[in-house]
Design a protein around this motif. Structure first.
Motif, short mmCIF file in Angstrom:
data_model
loop_
_atom_site.label_atom_id
_atom_site.label_comp_id
_atom_site.label_asym_id
_atom_site.label_seq_id
_atom_site.Cartn_x
_atom_site.Cartn_y
_atom_site.Cartn_z
N LEU A 337 0.51 -1.77 0.00
CA LEU A 337 0.24 -0.32 -0.25
C LEU A 337 1.02 1.06 -0.07
CD1 LEU A 337 -2.82 -1.34 2.39
CD2 LEU A 337 -2.24 -1.24 0.42
N ASN A 339 1.97 4.96 0.81
CA ASN A 339 1.75 6.06 2.22
C ASN A 339 0.57 5.68 2.75
OD1 ASN A 339 3.54 7.71 0.95
ND2 ASN A 339 1.58 8.16 -0.62
N LYS A 341 1.91 4.54 5.92
CA LYS A 341 1.80 5.00 7.44
C LYS A 341 1.30 6.75 7.29
CE LYS A 341 6.45 5.70 9.43
NZ LYS A 341 6.22 7.27 10.57
N HIS A 349 -3.48 2.62 14.89
CA HIS A 349 -3.54 1.96 14.59
C HIS A 349 -4.75 1.57 13.92
CE1 HIS A 349 -0.69 -1.68 14.13
NE2 HIS A 349 -0.33 -0.13 14.11
N LEU A 356 -6.76 -2.11 6.93
CA LEU A 356 -5.92 -3.51 5.64
C LEU A 356 -7.17 -4.46 5.32
CD1 LEU A 356 -2.74 -3.80 8.12
CD2 LEU A 356 -2.74 -3.16 6.01
N ARG A 375 -1.43 -12.19 3.35
CA ARG A 375 -1.10 -11.02 3.70
C ARG A 375 0.44 -11.30 4.14
NH1 ARG A 375 -2.44 -8.06 9.10
NH2 ARG A 375 -1.51 -6.26 9.43
N GLY A 378 2.61 -6.33 7.65
CA GLY A 378 2.12 -4.75 7.33
C GLY A 378 1.26 -4.53 6.13
N LYS A 463 6.61 1.23 -7.18
CA LYS A 463 7.42 2.08 -6.00
C LYS A 463 8.13 3.33 -6.40
CE LYS A 463 5.21 0.71 -1.97
NZ LYS A 463 4.02 1.85 -1.17
N ARG A 467 4.42 5.31 -7.54
CA ARG A 467 3.47 4.23 -7.09
C ARG A 467 2.02 4.13 -7.86
NH1 ARG A 467 6.38 7.28 -3.05
NH2 ARG A 467 6.63 5.74 -1.44
N1 LIG Z 1 -3.03 -0.56 11.22
C1 LIG Z 1 -1.23 -1.46 11.02
N2 LIG Z 1 -0.80 -1.08 11.25
C2 LIG Z 1 0.50 -1.67 10.68
C3 LIG Z 1 0.11 -2.75 10.96
N3 LIG Z 1 1.49 -3.23 10.54
C4 LIG Z 1 2.24 -2.79 9.81
N4 LIG Z 1 1.88 -1.34 9.96
C5 LIG Z 1 2.22 -0.25 9.53
O1 LIG Z 1 2.72 -0.13 8.22
C6 LIG Z 1 3.00 0.71 8.14
C7 LIG Z 1 3.60 0.21 7.08
O2 LIG Z 1 4.86 1.78 5.77
P1 LIG Z 1 5.37 1.21 4.68
O3 LIG Z 1 4.76 0.67 4.24
O4 LIG Z 1 7.21 0.83 5.27
O5 LIG Z 1 5.09 2.51 4.36
P2 LIG Z 1 4.15 3.32 3.57
O6 LIG Z 1 3.96 4.13 4.50
O7 LIG Z 1 2.98 1.99 3.21
O8 LIG Z 1 5.16 4.35 2.34
P3 LIG Z 1 4.72 3.17 1.30
O9 LIG Z 1 5.22 1.54 0.82
O10 LIG Z 1 6.99 3.83 1.24
O11 LIG Z 1 3.93 3.65 -0.20
C8 LIG Z 1 3.54 1.26 9.05
O12 LIG Z 1 3.37 2.21 9.76
C9 LIG Z 1 3.62 0.09 9.66
O13 LIG Z 1 3.50 0.46 11.66
C10 LIG Z 1 -0.95 -3.39 11.30
O14 LIG Z 1 -1.19 -4.49 11.14
N5 LIG Z 1 -2.39 -2.69 10.94
#
Ligand SMILES: Nc1nc2c(ncn2[C@@H]2O[C@H](COP(=O)(O)OP(=O)(O)OP(=O)(O)O)[C@@H](O)[C@H]2O)c(=O)[nH]1
Length: 480
Positions: A337, A339, A341, A349, A356, A375, A378, A463, A467
């Motif tokens: 996915l 951004n 974060k 969360h 998700l 999955r 993350g 990416k 993206r």
């Molecule tokens: N809510 C939630 N967040 C999660 C979970 N597992 C991982 N994450 C979060 O998912 C995010 C993954 O971020 P990244 O893929 O590194 O970065 P991004 O913000 O998606 O950015 P890009 O991938 O570069 O587009 C992090 O903030 C993790 O804390 C989960 O089970 N639930």
């Protein structure tokens, strides 16, 4: 006159028999002084009344209790005016328990003669066919009686033990939680224990006579048919006495389905011909639920319920082997996915989790049932497509279409309703895209890892390229 005489003789005979049965000493008074007779089985001729009295006393002392004479037939024959012969056929029952002395019929012949105005017994012949009397033996009643009572005691003891064990067995059958059953060679139930009623709600009379398959679901029937066919085809005749165990869903009277573990065995006659089946069915619904829970924990992601990395890897191995055999290609589609974060950081969360879950639903909706959606961890997801075309461009085009469908679907707005105590809280509208990397495979790759790495690299490239786009790994995938 003749009739009176006959009546008198009959009375005397009955009296004789009564006294004999009652072991009554007075019997001896009836004998004439000119008496002769055969003792026991008729082997020894007794020449005098006194000797007969001695013998009778011995006979009586051998069996002190009353015996029962069961008269079968009595005939009187007038030999001359003062001599009448009475012949009787009868069974002798021993005093204890009324048992027969001998199954064969005994015969008694008494000859009556009028002596000084009184009918006396002048001859007696008895034949009791248990065995020939020994020299000093009259009626070996006592030994027979003892033998008989020993046997009877043994029979009583065995009967009691048998009844006890039958009662135990019945108790076991009736109280057992497991269902015991028997079926004929056509698999029609001929016996089912009461546990089935407790388990499935059907009374035994509703089950007896029905086919075993009536208990199972369609899937269960197919499974059992397959097992029986397999056993018939591959079964070694010497293994006929082996148990066949399988798990199958059973129908209950109220419509519920329960799991049963069936252990069955063939009933064979002396020639080895199948004459039926018997077995035990144990309910394993709880165990199956636990197994399913363990499977879920081991192979599925608890948040989205998608396959986890471990299951995906297993499916990829299977797909690569199948591809090698069938020449139909497969594809691994990697997604991350964009951004994600930010959503977590802005709304927390829990809201991130909702997204998700929604993404998982959308992914599943984009592919066929046979494809695996996993999955990876993350915000990373993987879709495994199998049974694509045999040609590289055909497979690439099919994969591109699916990947594009996924990209478009995931990019549609999300309405995320976080669980909150505030009833006024509105759903959060969120937009999110995914970067997608695709690697095709045909099963000839050096390793599964090469395919995974290639798809992952293609996703990172997408990416990097800005993206919300799809990147293809070179085909064939490069070895790491
Ligand atoms: N809510 C939630 N967040 C999660 C979970 N597992 C991982 N994450 C979060 O998912 C995010 C993954 O971020 P990244 O893929 O590194 O970065 P991004 O913000 O998606 O950015 P890009 O991938 O570069 O587009 C992090 O903030 C993790 O804390 C989960 O089970 N639930």
């Amino acid at each position: 006159m003749q009739q009176d005489r006959q009546r008198k003789i009959r009375e005397l005979f009955d009296e004789y028999i009564e006294m004999y049965a009652a072991r009554d000493e007075r019997l001896t008074e009836r004998f004439s002084h000119n008496f002769s007779g055969y003792a026991g089985s008729g082997a020894a001729l007794i020449q005098s009344r006194d000797e007969w009295i001695k013998i009778t006393r011995r006979d009586f002392s051998q069996v002190p209790g009353r015996i029962r004479i069961e008269m079968l037939d009595l005939s009187l024959q007038e030999l001359c005016d003062d001599v009448v012969m009475a012949t009787a056929f009868f069974h002798i029952h021993l005093p204890s328990g009324g048992h027969l002395l001998s199954r064969e019929v005994a015969r008694l012949v008494l000859v009556f003669r009028l002596e000084a105005g009184e009918w006396m017994i002048v001859h007696s012949g008895i034949s009791v066919p248990y065995h020939s009397a020994q020299a000093d033996e009259i009626y070996p009643l006592q030994s027979l009686q003892e033998e008989n009572s020993t046997l009877q005691a043994l029979v009583d003891e065995r009967t009691e033990a048998l009844q006890e064990s039958q009662a135990h067995y019945r108790l076991l059958m009736e109280d057992a939680r497991d269902v015991l059953w028997r079926a004929d060679p056509r698999l029609n139930i001929i016996y089912i224990s009461p546990a089935d009623e407790r388990l499935r709600g059907f009374r035994a009379d509703e089950v007896v006579g029905r086919h075993v398959f009536d208990m199972f679901t369609d899937e269960g029937i197919a499974l059992v048919k397959g097992l029986l066919k397999h056993k018939a085809l591959t079964g070694d005749p010497s293994e006929k006495d082996e148990f066949l165990t399988f798990e199958v869903e059973h129908r209950c009277k109220d419509g519920r389905l329960i799991w049963g573990e069936v252990t069955s065995k063939l009933d064979l006659d002396a020639q080895g011909k199948i004459i039926g089946y018997h077995g035990i069915t144990r309910e394993i619904t709880e165990r199956k639920a636990l197994e399913e829970q363990v499977r879920q924990l081991a192979f599925y992601d608890p948040l989205t319920h998608l396959a986890n990395r471990r299951l995906l890897v297993e499916h990829l191995d299977q797909a690569m082997s199948a591809s090698k055999r069938s020449h139909r290609r497969g594809a691994l589609v990697f997604l991350d996915l964009d951004n994600f974060k930010t959503l977590n950081d802005t709304h927390g969360h829990a809201v991130g989790d909702l997204l998700l879950v929604d993404v998982a639903k959308r992914l599943r909706a984009c592919v066929r049932e046979a494809d695996t959606v996993a999955r990876f961890g993350g915000d990373e997801f993987v879709v495994l497509l199998s049974e694509l075309g045999t040609q590289a461009d055909e497979a690439a085009a099919q994969t591109a279409a699916v990947a594009e469908k996924i990209r478009v679907h995931l990019a549609e707005p999300y309405l995320l309703q976080a669980a909150t105590v505030d009833p006024q809280a509105t759903a959060i509208e969120h937009r999110c895209t995914a970067s997608i990397g695709v690697a095709l495979f045909d099963g000839h790759e050096k390793s599964r890892g090469d395919v995974v790495d290639a798809a992952d690299a293609a996703m990172y490239k997408a990416k990097e390229d800005g993206r919300n786009r799809i990147g293809f790994a070179p085909c064939p995938v490069a070895a790491a």
